[in-house]
Design a protein around this motif. Structure first.
Motif, PDB file in Angstrom:
ATOM      1  N   ALA A  70      -1.093   7.171 -14.941  1.00 58.02           N
ATOM      2  CA  ALA A  70      -2.141   7.526 -13.988  1.00 58.02           C
ATOM      3  C   ALA A  70      -3.224   8.323 -14.708  1.00 58.02           C
ATOM      4  O   ALA A  70      -2.932   9.227 -15.490  1.00 58.02           O
ATOM      5  CB  ALA A  70      -1.570   8.349 -12.845  1.00 58.02           C
ATOM      6  N   GLU A  77      -7.221   1.940  -6.059  1.00 60.16           N
ATOM      7  CA  GLU A  77      -6.729   3.309  -6.173  1.00 60.16           C
ATOM      8  C   GLU A  77      -7.789   4.283  -5.676  1.00 60.16           C
ATOM      9  O   GLU A  77      -8.989   4.114  -5.937  1.00 60.16           O
ATOM     10  CB  GLU A  77      -6.377   3.652  -7.619  1.00 60.16           C
ATOM     11  CG  GLU A  77      -5.357   2.715  -8.271  1.00 60.16           C
ATOM     12  CD  GLU A  77      -6.022   1.686  -9.150  1.00 60.16           C
ATOM     13  OE1 GLU A  77      -7.056   1.107  -8.728  1.00 60.16           O
ATOM     14  OE2 GLU A  77      -5.531   1.452 -10.267  1.00 60.16           O
ATOM     15  N   GLU A  78      -7.343   5.321  -4.968  1.00 57.31           N
ATOM     16  CA  GLU A  78      -8.259   6.342  -4.461  1.00 57.31           C
ATOM     17  C   GLU A  78      -7.609   7.716  -4.568  1.00 57.31           C
ATOM     18  O   GLU A  78      -6.428   7.870  -4.237  1.00 57.31           O
ATOM     19  CB  GLU A  78      -8.637   6.080  -3.001  1.00 57.31           C
ATOM     20  CG  GLU A  78      -9.480   4.836  -2.768  1.00 57.31           C
ATOM     21  CD  GLU A  78      -9.888   4.684  -1.320  1.00 57.31           C
ATOM     22  OE1 GLU A  78      -9.618   5.610  -0.528  1.00 57.31           O
ATOM     23  OE2 GLU A  78     -10.471   3.640  -0.977  1.00 57.31           O
ATOM     24  N   LEU A  80      -9.237   7.868  -9.402  1.00 54.29           N
ATOM     25  CA  LEU A  80      -7.846   7.640  -9.775  1.00 54.29           C
ATOM     26  C   LEU A  80      -7.691   6.214 -10.278  1.00 54.29           C
ATOM     27  O   LEU A  80      -8.204   5.267  -9.674  1.00 54.29           O
ATOM     28  CB  LEU A  80      -6.927   7.874  -8.577  1.00 54.29           C
ATOM     29  CG  LEU A  80      -5.439   7.557  -8.766  1.00 54.29           C
ATOM     30  CD1 LEU A  80      -4.816   8.485  -9.803  1.00 54.29           C
ATOM     31  CD2 LEU A  80      -4.695   7.656  -7.433  1.00 54.29           C
ATOM     32  N   ASP A  81      -6.979   6.051 -11.392  1.00 49.73           N
ATOM     33  CA  ASP A  81      -6.715   4.729 -11.946  1.00 49.73           C
ATOM     34  C   ASP A  81      -5.259   4.653 -12.385  1.00 49.73           C
ATOM     35  O   ASP A  81      -4.728   5.600 -12.973  1.00 49.73           O
ATOM     36  CB  ASP A  81      -7.640   4.448 -13.129  1.00 49.73           C
ATOM     37  CG  ASP A  81      -7.402   3.072 -13.728  1.00 49.73           C
ATOM     38  OD1 ASP A  81      -7.793   2.082 -13.093  1.00 49.73           O
ATOM     39  OD2 ASP A  81      -6.825   2.992 -14.825  1.00 49.73           O
ATOM     40  N   LEU A  82      -4.601   3.519 -12.102  1.00 46.28           N
ATOM     41  CA  LEU A  82      -3.220   3.285 -12.526  1.00 46.28           C
ATOM     42  C   LEU A  82      -3.185   2.055 -13.421  1.00 46.28           C
ATOM     43  O   LEU A  82      -3.707   0.997 -13.060  1.00 46.28           O
ATOM     44  CB  LEU A  82      -2.303   3.069 -11.318  1.00 46.28           C
ATOM     45  CG  LEU A  82      -2.174   4.221 -10.321  1.00 46.28           C
ATOM     46  CD1 LEU A  82      -1.302   3.801  -9.141  1.00 46.28           C
ATOM     47  CD2 LEU A  82      -1.593   5.453 -10.988  1.00 46.28           C
ATOM     48  N   SER A 105       0.859  -1.190   0.000  1.00 50.80           N
ATOM     49  CA  SER A 105       0.000   0.000   0.000  1.00 50.80           C
ATOM     50  C   SER A 105       0.893   1.237   0.000  1.00 50.80           C
ATOM     51  O   SER A 105       1.806   1.358   0.830  1.00 50.80           O
ATOM     52  CB  SER A 105      -0.910   0.005   1.235  1.00 50.80           C
ATOM     53  OG  SER A 105      -1.741   1.139   1.253  1.00 50.80           O
ATOM     54  N   PHE A 120      -2.098  -3.042 -10.111  1.00 54.21           N
ATOM     55  CA  PHE A 120      -2.569  -1.994  -9.217  1.00 54.21           C
ATOM     56  C   PHE A 120      -4.070  -2.167  -8.949  1.00 54.21           C
ATOM     57  O   PHE A 120      -4.837  -2.503  -9.868  1.00 54.21           O
ATOM     58  CB  PHE A 120      -2.325  -0.607  -9.827  1.00 54.21           C
ATOM     59  CG  PHE A 120      -0.875  -0.251  -9.984  1.00 54.21           C
ATOM     60  CD1 PHE A 120      -0.150   0.259  -8.926  1.00 54.21           C
ATOM     61  CD2 PHE A 120      -0.236  -0.420 -11.211  1.00 54.21           C
ATOM     62  CE1 PHE A 120       1.193   0.600  -9.075  1.00 54.21           C
ATOM     63  CE2 PHE A 120       1.101  -0.093 -11.363  1.00 54.21           C
ATOM     64  CZ  PHE A 120       1.807   0.421 -10.299  1.00 54.21           C
ATOM     65  N   GLY A 128      -3.154  10.766  -3.768  1.00 57.37           N
ATOM     66  CA  GLY A 128      -3.992   9.579  -3.664  1.00 57.37           C
ATOM     67  C   GLY A 128      -3.242   8.443  -3.009  1.00 57.37           C
ATOM     68  O   GLY A 128      -2.187   8.628  -2.393  1.00 57.37           O
ATOM     69  N   GLU A 129      -3.793   7.250  -3.161  1.00 61.87           N
ATOM     70  CA  GLU A 129      -3.157   6.050  -2.628  1.00 61.87           C
ATOM     71  C   GLU A 129      -3.544   4.862  -3.494  1.00 61.87           C
ATOM     72  O   GLU A 129      -4.544   4.892  -4.217  1.00 61.87           O
ATOM     73  CB  GLU A 129      -3.568   5.806  -1.183  1.00 61.87           C
ATOM     74  CG  GLU A 129      -5.054   5.665  -0.974  1.00 61.87           C
ATOM     75  CD  GLU A 129      -5.424   5.604   0.503  1.00 61.87           C
ATOM     76  OE1 GLU A 129      -5.989   4.570   0.911  1.00 61.87           O
ATOM     77  OE2 GLU A 129      -5.154   6.582   1.230  1.00 61.87           O
ATOM     78  N   THR A 130      -2.720   3.824  -3.430  1.00 68.88           N
ATOM     79  CA  THR A 130      -2.978   2.638  -4.227  1.00 68.88           C
ATOM     80  C   THR A 130      -2.408   1.420  -3.527  1.00 68.88           C
ATOM     81  O   THR A 130      -1.526   1.529  -2.667  1.00 68.88           O
ATOM     82  CB  THR A 130      -2.354   2.755  -5.633  1.00 68.88           C
ATOM     83  OG1 THR A 130      -2.726   1.618  -6.420  1.00 68.88           O
ATOM     84  CG2 THR A 130      -0.839   2.826  -5.557  1.00 68.88           C
ATOM     85  N   HIS A 173      -0.840  -2.599  -4.575  1.00 67.28           N
ATOM     86  CA  HIS A 173      -0.356  -3.330  -5.750  1.00 67.28           C
ATOM     87  C   HIS A 173       0.275  -4.652  -5.345  1.00 67.28           C
ATOM     88  O   HIS A 173       0.696  -4.845  -4.199  1.00 67.28           O
ATOM     89  CB  HIS A 173       0.639  -2.481  -6.554  1.00 67.28           C
ATOM     90  CG  HIS A 173       2.042  -2.502  -6.045  1.00 67.28           C
ATOM     91  ND1 HIS A 173       2.486  -1.670  -5.045  1.00 67.28           N
ATOM     92  CD2 HIS A 173       3.104  -3.254  -6.406  1.00 67.28           C
ATOM     93  CE1 HIS A 173       3.764  -1.900  -4.820  1.00 67.28           C
ATOM     94  NE2 HIS A 173       4.172  -2.869  -5.620  1.00 67.28           N
TER      95      HIS A 173
END
Length: 219
Positions: free
Chosen positions: A188, A136-137, A151-153, A85, A133, A98-100, A102
């Motif tokens: 991103a 995502e937020e 948010l998307d990675l 995280s 990933f 943001g945060e993600t 993976h």
């Protein structure tokens, strides 16, 4: 983490060098411990109207690493871990974008120059990584600037290079330390909910150093 890894390897070399543990074709090695992903991140600017770049912070999780010895000198290793995280920080201001989470499974071919000999077993490897990933937020700091956002990675494929050592603690047990450099590049996408669904895209090179310290068991 780097200092802990170095001290642990030095202590194990002093205490375990005389313990036998040669590798043979067909051996399975299970390594487990603590693994840290330390990104060396670089990114494009988010947008011309928002000329900032982002960084990705470190995280440590439980490592689960399996290796199979094709012969005494060559092995195949799969690096796996519990999900990492990461916070995504804005470099130019004190804010989070943001945060993600993976998962970065990495498959490597390894060379063990001392594989058939007793004692410590250094190795080097090259491989391929797939990073998935999820969760995502967008952070409230970002949304305070651009409004509600998703948010998307993109997932990533890349090459990896690694090195490590098994220091025997007995016939089957060993102390393990390893390091990887992994090429992780993603795009991103920030979807602006309050701007008709407009999308802002920018590239992020995460390219982490990955450090593991733990134990190994040879089957």
């Amino acid at each position: 983490m780097k200092k802990i890894l170095t001290l642990a390897v030095a202590a194990a070399l002093a205490s375990g060098a005389a313990v036998t543990q040669a590798y043979e074709a067909g051996d399975w090695i299970l390594r487990a411990g603590a693994v840290t992903v330390a990104p060396d991140a670089d990114s494009d600017i988010v947008d011309e109207s928002l000329p900032v770049t982002v960084d990705v912070d470190d995280d440590t999780q439980l490592s689960i690493i399996g290796a199979y010895m094709v012969d005494p000198y060559w092995g195949i290793e799969l690096l796996a871990a519990t999900p990492f995280s990461h916070d995504i920080d804005v470099n130019e201001v004190d804010a989070q974008a943001g945060e993600t989470k993976h998962l970065p499974p990495t498959l490597s071919v390894q060379w063990y120059p001392r594989g058939a000999a007793d004692g410590w077993q250094p190795y080097v490897g090259i491989g391929v990584n797939y990073t998935y990933f999820f969760d995502e937020e967008a952070n409230s700091d970002l949304e305070a600037i651009v409004g509600k956002a998703d948010l998307d990675l993109d997932d990533s494929f890349g090459l990896s290079a690694s090195a490590g050592v098994d220091i025997p603690l007995g016939e089957n047990w060993a102390l393990n330390a390893g390091v990887w450099y992994i090429d992780i590049d993603t795009t991103a996408t920030v979807k602006l909910k309050e701007a008709g669904g407009a999308k802002v895209k920018f590239d992020v090179d995460i390219d982490p150093w990955v450090y593991n310290i733990g134990i190994a068991y040879k089957f």
